[in-house]
Motif scaffolding. Structure first.
Motif, PDB file in Angstrom:
ATOM      1  N   ASP A 138       0.825  -1.211   0.000  1.00  0.00           N
ATOM      2  CA  ASP A 138       0.000   0.000   0.000  1.00  0.00           C
ATOM      3  C   ASP A 138       0.859   1.260   0.000  1.00  0.00           C
ATOM      4  O   ASP A 138       1.924   1.296   0.604  1.00  0.00           O
ATOM      5  N   LYS A 139       0.344   2.292  -0.649  1.00  0.00           N
ATOM      6  CA  LYS A 139       0.970   3.598  -0.538  1.00  0.00           C
ATOM      7  C   LYS A 139       0.170   4.418   0.475  1.00  0.00           C
ATOM      8  O   LYS A 139      -1.031   4.656   0.294  1.00  0.00           O
ATOM      9  N   ILE A 140       0.838   4.830   1.531  1.00  0.00           N
ATOM     10  CA  ILE A 140       0.156   5.596   2.583  1.00  0.00           C
ATOM     11  C   ILE A 140       0.847   6.928   2.762  1.00  0.00           C
ATOM     12  O   ILE A 140       2.069   6.990   2.911  1.00  0.00           O
ATOM     13  N   ASN A 141       0.083   8.008   2.702  1.00  0.00           N
ATOM     14  CA  ASN A 141       0.687   9.338   2.838  1.00  0.00           C
ATOM     15  C   ASN A 141      -0.293  10.321   3.476  1.00  0.00           C
ATOM     16  O   ASN A 141      -1.426   9.953   3.805  1.00  0.00           O
ATOM     17  N   ASP A 142       0.166  11.553   3.655  1.00  0.00           N
ATOM     18  CA  ASP A 142      -0.662  12.632   4.238  1.00  0.00           C
ATOM     19  C   ASP A 142      -1.301  12.215   5.562  1.00  0.00           C
ATOM     20  O   ASP A 142      -2.526  12.283   5.734  1.00  0.00           O
ATOM     21  N   ILE A 143      -0.472  11.759   6.495  1.00  0.00           N
ATOM     22  CA  ILE A 143      -1.004  11.303   7.782  1.00  0.00           C
ATOM     23  C   ILE A 143      -1.129  12.490   8.742  1.00  0.00           C
ATOM     24  O   ILE A 143      -0.145  13.174   9.023  1.00  0.00           O
TER      25      ILE A 143
ATOM     26  N   PHE B   1      -2.296  -2.314   7.136  1.00  0.00           N
ATOM     27  CA  PHE B   1      -1.860  -1.096   7.817  1.00  0.00           C
ATOM     28  C   PHE B   1      -2.826  -0.812   8.954  1.00  0.00           C
ATOM     29  O   PHE B   1      -4.034  -0.720   8.738  1.00  0.00           O
TER      30      PHE B   1
ATOM     31  N   TYR C 154      -7.978  -2.838   2.902  1.00  0.00           N
ATOM     32  CA  TYR C 154      -6.901  -3.315   2.035  1.00  0.00           C
ATOM     33  C   TYR C 154      -6.130  -4.349   2.836  1.00  0.00           C
ATOM     34  O   TYR C 154      -5.327  -3.989   3.700  1.00  0.00           O
TER      35      TYR C 154
ATOM     36  N   THR D 273      -4.109   8.990   3.674  1.00  0.00           N
ATOM     37  CA  THR D 273      -4.475   8.589   2.322  1.00  0.00           C
ATOM     38  C   THR D 273      -3.840   7.228   2.045  1.00  0.00           C
ATOM     39  O   THR D 273      -2.635   7.052   2.234  1.00  0.00           O
ATOM     40  N   GLN D 274      -4.679   6.258   1.682  1.00  0.00           N
ATOM     41  CA  GLN D 274      -4.178   4.902   1.409  1.00  0.00           C
ATOM     42  C   GLN D 274      -4.526   4.563  -0.036  1.00  0.00           C
ATOM     43  O   GLN D 274      -5.707   4.532  -0.405  1.00  0.00           O
ATOM     44  N   ASN D 275      -3.508   4.340  -0.832  1.00  0.00           N
ATOM     45  CA  ASN D 275      -3.705   4.054  -2.266  1.00  0.00           C
ATOM     46  C   ASN D 275      -4.613   5.098  -2.928  1.00  0.00           C
ATOM     47  O   ASN D 275      -5.518   4.760  -3.687  1.00  0.00           O
TER      48      ASN D 275
ATOM     49  N   VAL E 128      -6.922   6.885  -1.596  1.00  0.00           N
ATOM     50  CA  VAL E 128      -8.242   7.069  -0.976  1.00  0.00           C
ATOM     51  C   VAL E 128      -8.072   7.696   0.405  1.00  0.00           C
ATOM     52  O   VAL E 128      -7.310   7.195   1.234  1.00  0.00           O
TER      53      VAL E 128
END
Lengths: 209, 209
Positions: free
Chosen positions: A2-7, A61, A168, B26-28, B30
């Motif tokens: 998974d791509k996880i960002n903007d936390i 995650f 996911y 934001t995950q994938n 979303v």
């Protein structure tokens, strides 16, 4: 992966997911308070694929696990994902689900095995092991552990969780030697229920199936 | 046995004990939210008294466990303690404590064994087994499991917890056959960490000490 960002971290306003409460009570004549959370009970399943002799777990995650791994000083509104890669919040767990339907625990377990891992296992093949409390201090919720043997023939879907609910989930397979090695790692991103389920399997099933 | 009465449930206002938070991420691609609680990490210890060949656990009233056992319809402001006796909230757990001091985990474990169970065990006798996540969904906190062998000679106090902090803890001893029987009860008021610790002991230590 998974791509996880903007936390970002914010105070909890109104939540549909957790209900924080305060219990006030008198213990041996002394007035006390205890703060707690109301959450759903759950089921979890230790799954062994007898065709290929592998245990089947899930990987995902987990925001709470990720957050707990960040030192206080770096728990800012925005989390630095370079310093704390989101991989630090990816757990290995038993296939599991909350009890939010008015059906038997076995039926909920069956649905979760199908949804998360893609195996259509008959309810009659779910062996109930033990019910215990997943949390003790803050949550107190009941979790019931099942054991299920599956075969490649029962694999009817990809698993991966309920995409409509934004899940996911990846499945992870471990051979018995790999599972033993996992238990001896010293530090794992897994809950106590997985450790117990795995050791229970090694002690009760690994030599017979 | 403790006397517990006048149990009331209120919404959580400002709390010094739990901090509910919302993570936005934001995950994938979303946008998602997850509600969680910030709590302390902890240690727990599986204790075996080699003089009398008994395992030593602790027993206490746990508000969250009690509350989780009450059906939704009866979760009123005032809880009916005749219908739901407070004994339903009394757990059997490993001796444990939160990490709230800037000392080693071994030292925290040593203090807890003394405070809750009355044994003065040297830090060098604490064997670190594994660190795992006590919670996964809501809390995510890390718990480190230790093993300690104690003798009657090490018993220097009564245990019972920190009375100044309002702890009422009883110790419970189990022989190895009793502990095996406990694991086969089907339903227990204990956390997954105790189940794992106990099974780990039975598999790794019970035959050698």
């Amino acid at each position: 992966m998974d791509k996880i960002n903007d936390i970002e971290i914010k105070p909890l306003g109104k939540s549909n997911f957790i209900t924080p409460l305060r219990m006030q009570y008198t213990q041996n004549g002394v007035k006390k308070i205890w703060d707690l959370i109301r959450i759903h009970n759950s089921v979890c399943i230790i799954i062994f694929n007898t065709t290929r002799k592998v245990l089947v777990f899930v990987k995902q995650f987990r925001p709470a696990v990720y957050f707990a791994g960040i030192p206080d000083k770096d728990r800012q509104t925005t989390i630095d994902t370079v310093k704390y890669p989101p991989e630090q919040g990816i757990t290995i767990e038993l296939c599991a689900g909350i009890v939010d339907k008015n059906v038997s625990l076995e039926e909920i377990a069956r649905i979760e095995v199908l949804e998360e891992c893609g195996y259509d296992v008959p309810v009659s093949k779910l062996e109930r092991i033990i019910s215990y409390r997943s949390g003790i201090g803050v949550c107190g919720d009941n979790q019931t552990l099942f054991y299920a043997e599956v075969t490649d023939n029962m694999k009817v879907g990809k698993g991966g969780g309920n995409l409509e609910e934004g899940e996911y989930i990846e499945t992870v397979e471990m051979t018995i030697p790999e599972a033993k090695k996992y238990l001896s790692k010293g530090v794992v991103l897994s809950p106590g229920g997985l450790l117990f389920g795995l050791l229970w399997f090694l002690q009760n099933k690994a030599n017979t199936c």
